[in-house]
Write an enzyme that holds these catalytic residues in place. Structure first.
Site, PDB file in Angstrom:
ATOM      1  N   CYS A 166      94.360  47.449   6.584  1.00 36.50           N
ATOM      2  CA  CYS A 166      94.963  46.118   6.504  1.00 36.50           C
ATOM      3  C   CYS A 166      96.059  46.005   5.451  1.00 36.50           C
ATOM      4  CB  CYS A 166      93.875  45.083   6.239  1.00 36.50           C
ATOM      5  SG  CYS A 166      92.538  45.185   7.442  1.00 36.50           S
ATOM      6  N   HIS A 306      95.111  37.771   0.255  1.00 41.85           N
ATOM      7  CA  HIS A 306      94.565  38.539   1.376  1.00 41.85           C
ATOM      8  C   HIS A 306      93.609  37.633   2.143  1.00 41.85           C
ATOM      9  CE1 HIS A 306      93.671  42.023   3.719  1.00 41.85           C
ATOM     10  NE2 HIS A 306      92.388  42.029   3.378  1.00 41.85           N
ATOM     11  N   GLU A 317      88.620  38.744  -4.568  1.00 35.33           N
ATOM     12  CA  GLU A 317      90.054  38.527  -4.810  1.00 35.33           C
ATOM     13  C   GLU A 317      90.266  37.443  -5.860  1.00 35.33           C
ATOM     14  OE1 GLU A 317      94.297  37.848  -2.462  1.00 35.33           O
ATOM     15  OE2 GLU A 317      92.412  37.638  -1.353  1.00 35.33           O
ATOM     16  N   LYS A 338      95.821  33.322   6.800  1.00 35.13           N
ATOM     17  CA  LYS A 338      94.878  33.872   7.781  1.00 35.13           C
ATOM     18  C   LYS A 338      93.945  32.794   8.313  1.00 35.13           C
ATOM     19  CE  LYS A 338      94.642  38.720   6.205  1.00 35.13           C
ATOM     20  NZ  LYS A 338      95.472  38.692   4.975  1.00 35.13           N
ATOM     21  N   HIS A 343      93.262  37.476  11.175  1.00 32.03           N
ATOM     22  CA  HIS A 343      93.597  38.686  10.413  1.00 32.03           C
ATOM     23  C   HIS A 343      94.302  39.673  11.341  1.00 32.03           C
ATOM     24  CE1 HIS A 343      93.691  41.836   7.663  1.00 32.03           C
ATOM     25  NE2 HIS A 343      92.413  41.941   7.316  1.00 32.03           N
ATOM     26  N   PHE A 402      90.481  48.474   4.273  1.00 34.63           N
ATOM     27  CA  PHE A 402      89.345  49.388   4.288  1.00 34.63           C
ATOM     28  C   PHE A 402      89.791  50.746   3.749  1.00 34.63           C
ATOM     29  CE2 PHE A 402      86.816  47.418   8.107  1.00 34.63           C
ATOM     30  CZ  PHE A 402      86.460  46.357   7.312  1.00 34.63           C
TER      31      PHE A 402
END
Length: 415
Positions: A166, A306, A317, A338, A343, A402
């Site tokens: 991502c 994010h 975060e 998002k 996402h 990831f």
């Protein structure tokens, strides 16, 4: 020239998103707080726990990609090519009048042609190896979005793909920024593209308990920083920026949207899917971007987070932002678009960099929708449910993937 090289301007953008098939439609939807989530239309979801996603709607490549060529492109490549035409047009680039050996293309994709892989695997199992398409490999490999865009325009500068889950789209922009500052190109189209709303992807993310299962109300499913969030909503699309050195932009009379001033990247070295619990990797990426930009903490007004709407990721975060900004964290705005787009995986960093650039240029900050009951661990200003009109001079865009990949892009308004 800055201490690190020439100034780098954003002069154009191209978008294909779940809330609009161009920059303006997408931007207007985000400012209005419109969600792109809806029941999945591409395959039968009756056996799936999650039955909705943020699909691109009414997509057409007519007038841009020849039908024969389109049949040899996975959807993620088609998305990138269509978005690139908008970006080139938006920037006023005229390839025939430019040195195309000095124009590059870097487009990230976290997964690449998963739809093609699934389709061709079915051909192999059901009809045998002789029925697998000879275009299978060049259709699905992740670098082909960048390759096809370069072919479309004849851009012969640096050309490759970034693959970091991502963070892929943001890595592409950051690496383009570095190449431009190093003098390896004058102009680069950079960002991300993804098209993974497929049975295997939805099953895989669903079985790892990453996706929301709010099937009764998809448009309220993506709810970053809210106490009742239960996972992310998978999305798709493309987000691209045209980046240019100041000299190149001025030589051709381009109008800058904003300036890209810093890039920070780090690794968690912690876990294959979970971010490190104290937010150390994310914090280091933000610190490096700020240092690269020569930007003081109190200059930052807005962070496009994010903010995926996962139970674990959102508070980590927030912790990272508090670590970096200290008391100033409570004075800045930290939104998650998002909440509306879902996402976009490898395309998320590209789309969100476009959004951040427009925030700087237009003085409007899109909201985080569906934020009704903030999590106690998420206690910053997330711009809940309503856009704000406010001049933003400096901003960050965060992308984490990831594998422990972290990227922060730092941008400033022009003037």
């Amino acid at each position: 020239m800055s201490g690190n090289g020439p100034r780098i301007f954003v002069t154009g953008a191209g978008v294909l998103s779940p809330v609009g098939n161009d920059v303006e439609t997408s931007w207007n939807s985000l400012v209005a707080g419109k969600s792109g989530a809806a029941p999945i239309t591409r395959f039968d979801t009756s056996a799936f726990e999650t039955k909705f996603a943020c699909e691109v709607k009414d997509f057409s490549f007519e007038g841009i990609i020849d039908r024969k060529d389109a049949r040899r492109m996975d959807r993620f490549v088609q998305y990138a090519v269509v978005a690139s035409h908008e970006a080139v047009r938006n920037a006023g680039l005229e390839p025939e009048r430019l040195d195309c050996e000095r124009i590059g293309v870097i487009i990230g994709s976290g997964i690449g042609g998963m739809e093609t892989f699934e389709t061709q695997h079915s051909q192999l199992v059901e009809k045998g190896p002789g029925r697998v398409s000879p275009f299978f490999i060049p259709m699905m490999i992740s670098d082909m979005a960048a390759g096809q865009v370069s072919i479309q325009f004849g851009f012969k500068g640096p050309n490759f793909s970034t693959v970091s889950a991502c963070a892929s789209g943001a890595h592409a922009i950051g690496e383009a920024f570095r190449l431009l500052r190093a003098g390896d190109a004058d102009c680069i189209i950079a960002g991300g593209s993804e098209a993974t709303i497929t049975p295997m992807a939805v099953a895989g993310f669903g079985n790892m308990r990453a996706l929301s299962t709010r099937n009764d109300d998809p448009q309220r499913a993506s709810r970053p920083f809210d106490k009742d969030r239960d996972g992310f909503v998978i999305g798709e699309g493309a987000g691209l920026l045209v980046l240019e050195t100041e000299e190149h932009a001025r030589r051709r009379g381009a109008t800058a949207i904003c300036e890209l001033v810093g890039y920070g990247a780090s690794g968690d070295a912690f876990h294959m899917t979970s971010p490190c619990l104290d937010g150390d990797g994310a914090a280091r990426a933000m610190k490096r971007a700020l240092q690269d930009a020569g930007m003081a903490l109190d200059e930052v007004v807005y962070i496009n987070s994010h903010g995926t709407s996962t139970p674990a990721g959102d508070p980590i975060e927030v912790t990272a932002v508090k670590t970096v900004f200290g008391e100033h964290a409570r004075r800045l705005m930290m939104g998650s678009t998002k909440s509306m787009t879902g996402h976009l995986l490898g395309a998320a960093g590209g789309l969100e960099a476009v959004v951040t650039a427009l925030v700087l240029a237009r003085g409007v900050v899109p909201p985080t929708i569906n934020l009704d009951t903030p999590d106690d661990a998420c206690d910053l200003d997330f711009i809940p449910n309503q856009a704000r009109t406010v001049k933003v001079r400096a901003a960050l865009s965060n992308s984490f993937g990831f594998g422990g990949h972290n990227v922060t892009l730092a941008m400033k308004a022009i003037g």
